[in-house]
Design an enzyme around this catalytic site. Structure first.
Site, short mmCIF file in Angstrom:
data_model
loop_
_atom_site.label_atom_id
_atom_site.label_comp_id
_atom_site.label_asym_id
_atom_site.label_seq_id
_atom_site.Cartn_x
_atom_site.Cartn_y
_atom_site.Cartn_z
N SER A 112 12.07 -18.44 184.05
CA SER A 112 13.18 -19.38 183.93
C SER A 112 13.98 -19.42 185.23
CB SER A 112 14.05 -18.98 182.73
OG SER A 112 15.04 -19.94 182.47
N ASP A 255 16.41 -26.12 185.68
CA ASP A 255 16.12 -24.77 186.14
C ASP A 255 14.63 -24.64 186.44
OD1 ASP A 255 15.17 -24.88 183.53
OD2 ASP A 255 15.62 -22.79 183.13
N ASP A 257 11.83 -23.50 184.88
CA ASP A 257 10.79 -24.00 183.98
C ASP A 257 11.18 -25.30 183.31
OD1 ASP A 257 12.69 -22.57 182.39
OD2 ASP A 257 11.23 -22.42 180.77
N ASP A 259 13.55 -26.44 181.32
CA ASP A 259 14.01 -26.62 179.93
C ASP A 259 15.53 -26.60 179.84
OD1 ASP A 259 14.48 -23.90 180.34
OD2 ASP A 259 13.65 -23.28 178.40
#
Length: 492
Positions: A112, A255, A257, A259
């Site tokens: 993340s 961010d 990834d 999401d």
């Protein structure tokens, strides 16, 4: 050698929590990642969601360590009789949308927003995220880590080649084109801050296909740890400089990834994710909203939602609350986190048909909901909400043992004792504490109208400090004073 996932956790130090398995890349050896994946699939088999010959979808972010970890996970899928379906390097919600649609388990290799010296694996059941109630079932699974697969350093001896990429991007793009309608952003000028986000090109494509004029900004070949909940000072400066130079209607980003959303208004000021969540919930006509205790209180103060449920921090807790609201018969259930990740629990009408639920963090829906609204600007939409401003920062480093010591002090005794402790620590600048909430960390409301919320991180050696006030200056000042008080208390 046969062991359990729980024993593997203790051995390697790679923690398992609300965001899956996360740890230092040096600790996330092929053997460890294989073991976690094997345990996940054995648990899925118990739940009737995986069997030999079954497909398992995999994808990853753009960290240097991700391809290696993906290969180790794919080997585990094959060894347990499954068929790895490699979806490429795509946003986590794009993977989830595909896997949920196919009714198959999936996993995303990503850390993340945390720095590239760490990574992680997010696990998904066939119809939703792995929830807190599933952790015990995964932890007790027995796994075989022998068989000559790994060398002395825990790396695969024989290389694992990932299968050809199965396209999941088209369906993800179509979801938003169909919901908002072709041309929904015509006349808008949007900056797309790309950095190293895995969805940087997909996001640019969606915005462009909706009719906006776009400009690509800040693309990086080196991983950049953009945290939508604790925006870096350099990104604050970049947003304002880009807006002043290029006269955008907004700047969008995500961010690592992709999401969690990040959107700036026409002045380049980045919105807080929990405020963005309120605007999106209003736009989709939500009747019930689930959000963590750390989110901005304007969601209640605006008076627009029939039911607001406060949860612990983490999407599994939000999803559990959403399920409860759906079971209670609420017409339109959504959730969001302070990081901006938006979860759609109900089917909602779109321009070209209906948009189905996606009960995992998504970055695109909330940003587009704001960009396509009738209001003349992003800042004008913000002005319609009660003026409660949140701010967050971190104390780094702040090891887990320091967190344990701090929270041991702050939660000692009964309610009156806890309120007295908060007043003693923060009262000189916040006023007397009026209430203390221990839902997740320690969150106190003060006579001056401010809120101070302290929480240890589950995946990094840091202490999070969330503050809320009637203005940005008040929230920032409160945060600065609160973190200074904690450092003084802990001798840092």
């Amino acid at each position: 050698m046969t062991t359990t996932v729980k024993a593997l956790m203790a051995e390697c130090g790679v923690a398992f929590g609300t965001s899956g398995a996360r740890g230092l890349v040096t600790a996330m050896t092929d053997r460890v990642c294989y073991g976690y994946t094997a345990g996940f699939l054995r648990f899925m088999a118990e739940q009737g969601e995986f069997a030999p010959g079954g497909a398992v979808a995999l994808a990853g972010d753009l960290r240097p360590s991700t391809p290696r970890i993906l290969a180790a996970c794919a080997r585990a899928v094959r060894d347990l009789g499954g068929v790895p379906v490699f979806c490429g390097y795509v946003p986590t919600p794009a993977l989830a949308l595909y896997a949920f649609g196919q009714g198959i388990p999936s996993l995303m290799v990503t850390g993340s927003h945390i720095p590239a010296d760490r990574n992680g694996i997010k696990f998904y059941r066939s119809a939703g995220e792995v929830l807190k109630a599933d952790e015990a079932g995964m932890s007790r699974q027995e796994i075989d880590l022998d068989g000559g697969r790994f060398d002395a350093d825990g790396m695969l001896i024989a290389a694992e080649v990932l299968p050809p990429v199965t396209d999941v991007e088209e369906a993800y793009v179509s979801r938003y084109i169909n919901h908002f309608g072709p041309g929904a952003l015509t006349g808008k000028r949007i900056g797309v801050y790309q950095h190293s986000a895995v969805g940087r090109d997909v996001l640019a494509r969606i915005v462009a296909e909706l009719g906006a004029e776009i400009m690509l900004l800040g693309r990086s070949d080196v991983f950049v740890p953009v945290d939508t909940e604790a925006i870096r000072p350099e990104d604050v400066v970049l947003g304002r400089e880009w807006a002043a130079e290029h006269h955008f209607d907004a700047i969008v980003s995500t961010d690592g990834d992709s999401d969690r959303p990040l959107i700036a208004d026409e002045t380049g000021k980045w919105l807080r994710g929990d405020v963005l969540g309120i605007l999106c919930a209003l736009r989709v006509g939500a009747t019930s909203v689930a959000t963590p205790v750390s989110s901005n209180t304007a969601v209640e103060a605006c008076g627009q939602f029939a039911h607001v449920v406060r949860t612990r921090i983490g999407s599994p807790y939000v999803i559990s609350a959403m399920v409860d609201e759906l079971n209670a018969g609420s017409a339109c259930v959504v959730g969001y986190e302070a990081n901006g990740g938006f979860l759609l629990g109900s089917t909602i009408p779109g321009k070209l048909g209906t948009t189905t639920p996606l009960p995992t963090r998504d970055a695109v829906l909330p940003m587009l909901a704001v960009l396509t609204a009738d209001a003349t600007s992003v800042s004008a939409q913000l002005a319609t909400l009660p003026q409660r401003i949140t701010y967050s920062d971190r104390i780094i480093p702040f090891p887990p043992e320091a967190s344990a010591q701090l929270f041991g002090q702050l939660t000692a005794g009964d309610d009156a004792a806890q309120i007295a402790l908060q007043t003693s620590l923060f009262g000189s600048f916040a006023g007397a504490a009026q209430s203390v909430d221990l839902t997740d960390g320690v969150r106190a409301h003060f006579a001056g109208g401010g809120v101070i919320h302290l929480r240890g991180s589950g995946n990094a050696p840091e202490l999070r400090c969330y503050t809320e006030g009637a203005s940005e200056a008040e929230a920032v000042a409160l945060n600065s004073a609160a973190t200074a008080a904690v450092k003084a208390l802990m001798g840092l």
